[in-house]
Design a protein around this motif. Sequence first.
Motif, PDB file in Angstrom:
ATOM      1  N   LEU A 141       0.882  -1.179   0.000  1.00 36.46           N
ATOM      2  CA  LEU A 141       0.000   0.000   0.000  1.00 36.46           C
ATOM      3  C   LEU A 141       0.911   1.217   0.000  1.00 36.46           C
ATOM      4  CD1 LEU A 141      -2.601  -0.900   2.756  1.00 36.46           C
ATOM      5  CD2 LEU A 141      -3.189  -0.051   0.497  1.00 36.46           C
ATOM      6  N   LYS A 142       1.330   1.637  -1.172  1.00 39.60           N
ATOM      7  CA  LYS A 142       2.295   2.748  -1.248  1.00 39.60           C
ATOM      8  C   LYS A 142       1.538   4.071  -1.340  1.00 39.60           C
ATOM      9  CE  LYS A 142       5.537  -0.241  -3.643  1.00 39.60           C
ATOM     10  NZ  LYS A 142       5.405  -1.052  -4.851  1.00 39.60           N
ATOM     11  N   VAL A 143       1.833   4.962  -0.424  1.00 43.81           N
ATOM     12  CA  VAL A 143       1.164   6.260  -0.459  1.00 43.81           C
ATOM     13  C   VAL A 143       1.526   7.008  -1.738  1.00 43.81           C
ATOM     14  CG1 VAL A 143       2.946   7.546   0.804  1.00 43.81           C
ATOM     15  CG2 VAL A 143       0.565   8.268   0.961  1.00 43.81           C
ATOM     16  N   SER A 144       2.681   6.683  -2.263  1.00 39.64           N
ATOM     17  CA  SER A 144       3.134   7.307  -3.515  1.00 39.64           C
ATOM     18  C   SER A 144       2.505   6.631  -4.740  1.00 39.64           C
ATOM     19  CB  SER A 144       4.659   7.216  -3.595  1.00 39.64           C
ATOM     20  OG  SER A 144       5.097   5.908  -3.278  1.00 39.64           O
ATOM     21  N   GLY A 145       1.752   5.555  -4.521  1.00 39.43           N
ATOM     22  CA  GLY A 145       1.050   4.900  -5.622  1.00 39.43           C
ATOM     23  C   GLY A 145       1.614   3.532  -5.949  1.00 39.43           C
ATOM     24  N   ASN A 146       0.743   2.533  -5.948  1.00 42.36           N
ATOM     25  CA  ASN A 146       1.144   1.173  -6.359  1.00 42.36           C
ATOM     26  C   ASN A 146       1.269   1.087  -7.871  1.00 42.36           C
ATOM     27  OD1 ASN A 146       0.917   0.343  -3.691  1.00 42.36           O
ATOM     28  ND2 ASN A 146      -0.387  -1.408  -4.168  1.00 42.36           N
ATOM     29  N   ARG A 147       1.931   0.046  -8.339  1.00 38.90           N
ATOM     30  CA  ARG A 147       1.792  -0.324  -9.749  1.00 38.90           C
ATOM     31  C   ARG A 147       0.316  -0.634  -9.997  1.00 38.90           C
ATOM     32  NH1 ARG A 147       6.265  -3.038 -12.262  1.00 38.90           N
ATOM     33  NH2 ARG A 147       8.133  -2.850 -11.010  1.00 38.90           N
ATOM     34  N   GLU A 148      -0.129  -0.439 -11.212  1.00 41.02           N
ATOM     35  CA  GLU A 148      -1.542  -0.662 -11.525  1.00 41.02           C
ATOM     36  C   GLU A 148      -1.950  -2.112 -11.241  1.00 41.02           C
ATOM     37  OE1 GLU A 148      -2.436   0.884 -15.384  1.00 41.02           O
ATOM     38  OE2 GLU A 148      -4.469   0.067 -15.323  1.00 41.02           O
ATOM     39  N   THR A 149      -1.008  -3.019 -11.437  1.00 42.02           N
ATOM     40  CA  THR A 149      -1.337  -4.439 -11.285  1.00 42.02           C
ATOM     41  C   THR A 149      -0.841  -5.024  -9.955  1.00 42.02           C
ATOM     42  OG1 THR A 149       0.692  -4.920 -12.508  1.00 42.02           O
ATOM     43  CG2 THR A 149      -1.374  -4.915 -13.763  1.00 42.02           C
ATOM     44  N   GLU A 150      -0.456  -4.169  -9.046  1.00 44.92           N
ATOM     45  CA  GLU A 150       0.087  -4.617  -7.760  1.00 44.92           C
ATOM     46  C   GLU A 150      -1.033  -4.739  -6.737  1.00 44.92           C
ATOM     47  OE1 GLU A 150       3.044  -1.917  -6.271  1.00 44.92           O
ATOM     48  OE2 GLU A 150       3.904  -3.438  -4.927  1.00 44.92           O
ATOM     49  N   LEU A 168      -4.173 -18.213   3.248  1.00 48.01           N
ATOM     50  CA  LEU A 168      -3.481 -17.284   2.355  1.00 48.01           C
ATOM     51  C   LEU A 168      -2.499 -16.448   3.171  1.00 48.01           C
ATOM     52  CD1 LEU A 168      -6.649 -15.964   0.454  1.00 48.01           C
ATOM     53  CD2 LEU A 168      -4.969 -17.597  -0.450  1.00 48.01           C
ATOM     54  N   ILE A 169      -1.421 -16.033   2.527  1.00 46.12           N
ATOM     55  CA  ILE A 169      -0.434 -15.183   3.226  1.00 46.12           C
ATOM     56  C   ILE A 169      -0.416 -13.800   2.581  1.00 46.12           C
ATOM     57  CG2 ILE A 169       1.989 -14.857   3.824  1.00 46.12           C
ATOM     58  CD1 ILE A 169       2.285 -17.928   3.692  1.00 46.12           C
ATOM     59  N   CYS A 170      -0.578 -12.789   3.418  1.00 40.67           N
ATOM     60  CA  CYS A 170      -0.548 -11.395   2.989  1.00 40.67           C
ATOM     61  C   CYS A 170       0.905 -10.907   3.064  1.00 40.67           C
ATOM     62  CB  CYS A 170      -1.450 -10.571   3.914  1.00 40.67           C
ATOM     63  SG  CYS A 170      -1.518  -8.823   3.543  1.00 40.67           S
ATOM     64  N   GLY A 171       1.599 -10.998   1.922  1.00 35.08           N
ATOM     65  CA  GLY A 171       3.021 -10.647   1.887  1.00 35.08           C
ATOM     66  C   GLY A 171       3.263  -9.193   2.270  1.00 35.08           C
ATOM     67  N   HIS A 172       4.299  -8.960   3.060  1.00 34.88           N
ATOM     68  CA  HIS A 172       4.714  -7.618   3.518  1.00 34.88           C
ATOM     69  C   HIS A 172       3.669  -6.938   4.425  1.00 34.88           C
ATOM     70  CE1 HIS A 172       8.017  -7.639   0.574  1.00 34.88           C
ATOM     71  NE2 HIS A 172       7.139  -7.944  -0.363  1.00 34.88           N
ATOM     72  N   THR A 173       2.535  -7.630   4.678  1.00 36.98           N
ATOM     73  CA  THR A 173       1.429  -6.980   5.408  1.00 36.98           C
ATOM     74  C   THR A 173       1.090  -5.637   4.760  1.00 36.98           C
ATOM     75  OG1 THR A 173       2.475  -7.949   7.384  1.00 36.98           O
ATOM     76  CG2 THR A 173       0.520  -6.632   7.749  1.00 36.98           C
ATOM     77  N   GLY A 174       1.275  -5.562   3.472  1.00 35.58           N
ATOM     78  CA  GLY A 174       0.986  -4.316   2.766  1.00 35.58           C
ATOM     79  C   GLY A 174       2.037  -3.233   2.955  1.00 35.58           C
ATOM     80  N   GLY A 175       3.136  -3.532   3.637  1.00 34.04           N
ATOM     81  CA  GLY A 175       4.165  -2.517   3.874  1.00 34.04           C
ATOM     82  C   GLY A 175       3.709  -1.497   4.896  1.00 34.04           C
ATOM     83  N   ASP A 176       2.631  -0.831   4.626  1.00 32.78           N
ATOM     84  CA  ASP A 176       2.004   0.081   5.596  1.00 32.78           C
ATOM     85  C   ASP A 176       1.183  -0.792   6.531  1.00 32.78           C
ATOM     86  OD1 ASP A 176       0.598   2.001   6.976  1.00 32.78           O
ATOM     87  OD2 ASP A 176       0.105   3.194   5.211  1.00 32.78           O
ATOM     88  N   TRP A 177       1.850  -1.355   7.523  1.00 31.67           N
ATOM     89  CA  TRP A 177       1.269  -2.457   8.296  1.00 31.67           C
ATOM     90  C   TRP A 177       0.070  -2.041   9.146  1.00 31.67           C
ATOM     91  CZ3 TRP A 177       2.088  -1.034  13.367  1.00 31.67           C
ATOM     92  CH2 TRP A 177       3.197  -0.231  13.636  1.00 31.67           C
TER      93      TRP A 177
END
Lengths: 267, 257
Positions: A141-150, A168-177
């Motif tokens: 979940l990038k505040v600067s914007g994900n890739r369109e297909t991410e 299922l595993i949520c990789g990186h917990t979305g980064g913005d955990w």
Amino acid sequence: MIRISNAEIWDLHCHFSGVDGKTVDERIAQLMVYADRMNVDRLVFFMGWPWSTNPDPDEFRRQNDQVIQALTHWQDRAFGFAYLNPMYVKESLEEIERCIANGPLVGIKLWVSRRCRDEEIDAIIKRTAELKGVIYQHTWLKVSGNRETESTPEDLAKLASRHPDVPLICGHTGGDWERGIRAIQNHPNVSIGIGGSDPTAGFVEMAVRELGAERILYGSDIGGRSFSSQLAKVFGADIPEAAKHLILGQNLKNMMTPILKAKEIQL
Amino acid sequence: MITDVNVNLSRWPFRRLPHDDPAQLVRKLRASGITSAWAGSFDGVLHKDLASVNRRTVEDCQTFGDGLLIPVGSINPMLPAWKDDMQRCQDDHGMQIIRLNPNYHGYKLDDPVFAELLGLAVEKNFIVQIALKMEDERVHHPLMQVEMVDATPLKELVEQHPKSKILIINGMKGLPKDRLIELAKTGNVSFEISMLEAVGGVENALKLIPVETLLFGSYFPFFYIESALLKMQESELGSFRSNAIFNGNAKRLLAET
């Protein structure tokens, strides 16, 4: 040495980057030196190199062959997931048969080529689940914007709703955990992978509070990340020792046990 | 002996952090084997009354530090009377270290005001900490997205101020390799390891820069302090290099002020 006494450490998230080496065998050997220093017992590798965000079938087959090759000398402590591209559903299903049903790999890795909310991905999830394979979906979940297909954790929550009985595993917990944990907290079939983000204090404490320790998996995202920064998230968290044991290794071991048993892999 | 050159008092504006109470912070530092910590304040990032921030930092260090905490003053050259803040850091508080947040304070390193600040810092013999970032840019609050500081102009400025002592904090992940190498070569710029990443990060960094330029920093309590401690274990360093990074380099830098 900082470590949790007797905790077995299973690393969910490893790549062949961060070290030199012309062959995958050279690279995994170097990575194992660092794993030894940090007392990491078992490691899961996925994707070869160079990295490709939207690989065609030939390319993901080639990368999975690299992983299979790497495992040949490390069967006592390394596992592999097959890297798939859900833009190629038919070929991805064939790759599941080749690498998991009839090969040594024990799960799948889905990266950034297609958002996992798309229903076209369901056949891949269904077949992997039939084989008891582990399913790892990258999310950010990038505040600067994900890739369109991410994929985001919200995308994974949608996938989880369609497959409520599939872990299922949520990789990186979305980064913005802080947002990632909230996005998946009401989907008990979703666990989080805590690797591949900064060792920001409070992450694992919030995850234990909201999800329970049973839904949290240690992983590093080496070699771009260090074992250190990612282990610190667990070692440094103000949570019970029993919870640390679960997160560092036991949860992943439990998740992988069905497919390891099916493949008659002894631990 | 371990000197942690990158510690913060007070509260991160966007989240409560474990150990963000000064008594708890000191307890955790001691339990982690830290014998000296250079402590700035999160308040210095956004507050405008920096004289008050710096006074509180000193008071917290004195009240809770018991000799462990060395106060670091925050300076914002975009505020009126910033030179007064520097003067007070030295005269009233006896500080030897100041900390800058150029991106949060709204200036770049090629801004003339930064050259002026650096010149004054050299006159006063301060160690100047420059924080290149505070948080992964991808997870900033949507209303407050702040780009990492561009360190490119620093080399030329440092060459103009050969007695400057600069410590880059929160910079080892985003700083390009060639920039890292050229800054280390000046002999005036050091770095700390809190945001250093990749397997064996410390030993690999030492293939690029001299050990004399690398210091132990944790960015505690924003980061789990175990991260920096474990990095020293993940790399094979030997006792000479370990001691230099853990304590010797910081001690030498401080002794020069």
